[in-house]
Design an enzyme around this catalytic site. Sequence first.
Site, PDB file in Angstrom:
ATOM      1  CG  ASP A  29      17.359   6.677 -29.081  1.00  0.00           C
ATOM      2  OD1 ASP A  29      17.347   5.809 -29.943  1.00  0.00           O
ATOM      3  OD2 ASP A  29      17.947   6.574 -27.987  1.00  0.00           O
ATOM      4  CD  GLU A  88      -2.946  -0.708  -0.104  1.00  0.00           C
ATOM      5  OE1 GLU A  88      -3.335   0.443  -0.322  1.00  0.00           O
ATOM      6  OE2 GLU A  88      -3.215  -1.675  -0.844  1.00  0.00           O
ATOM      7  NE  ARG A 134      17.851   2.095 -26.248  1.00  0.00           N
ATOM      8  CZ  ARG A 134      17.847   3.251 -26.909  1.00  0.00           C
ATOM      9  NH1 ARG A 134      17.766   4.395 -26.250  1.00  0.00           N
ATOM     10  NH2 ARG A 134      17.919   3.285 -28.220  1.00  0.00           N
TER      11      ARG A 134
END
Length: 223
Positions: free
Chosen positions: A164, A113, A150
Amino acid sequence: MKIDILTIFPGMFDGFLSNSIIKRAIERNLVEINIINFRDYSQDPHHKVDDTPYGGGNGMVLMVQPIYDAVMALRKEDTKVILLTPDGEKYNQRKAYELKKYNHLIIICGHYEGFDDRIRSVVDYEVSIGDYVLTGGEIPAMILTDSITRLVDGVIEEGSHINDSFNPDTNLLDYPTYTKPREFMGMKVPDVLLNGNHKEIEEFRYNESVRKTKERRPDLLEK
Ligand code: ADE
């Protein structure tokens, strides 16, 4: 780059670390990724890591002591500590580039929680991967680790993240790519990609990036 991930579900990372680019980056010593069970730092005789919330309410709350002690044991001078939580700052490629600059990251996966708010006292960044709630921080931890790894030099081909989507220098979406066959079900590869003229190809790709970004994510161009 060293990334220490604090979790009570280390098994969730098995597949992530043993496949593809992440596996290769570890084998080539470009990154060190350690999965640490913070239950091991619990001072409770039964290695408890959670308890009921003060003031009442549903579910169990992660206790501050095991995570606090784990961070203290692992932290070095130049370490940055990241807490994964839906109420953190929204993660994006810019943040991935920012975090990539550090030599050592500790990533804390929340669960149940929630966690005792005092955990925030040892944290440098609070990060959310999006406006939805997951069962824990393990998948977000993999997302951060993957996107940062990466970007580490040598992990993927030199320069291949320049194009990218969301590269902070261009803020454009990636251009469309194609491979064999030249024609599939009547759909043809654009002629320009077949003519070997690198300047024209570069121009085509840039224009396609701009077109795609205008069409799909005009908000990126406004930045
Ligand atoms: N833990 C649960 N949901 C999350 C989210 N959206 N981002 C980061 N950590 C989380």
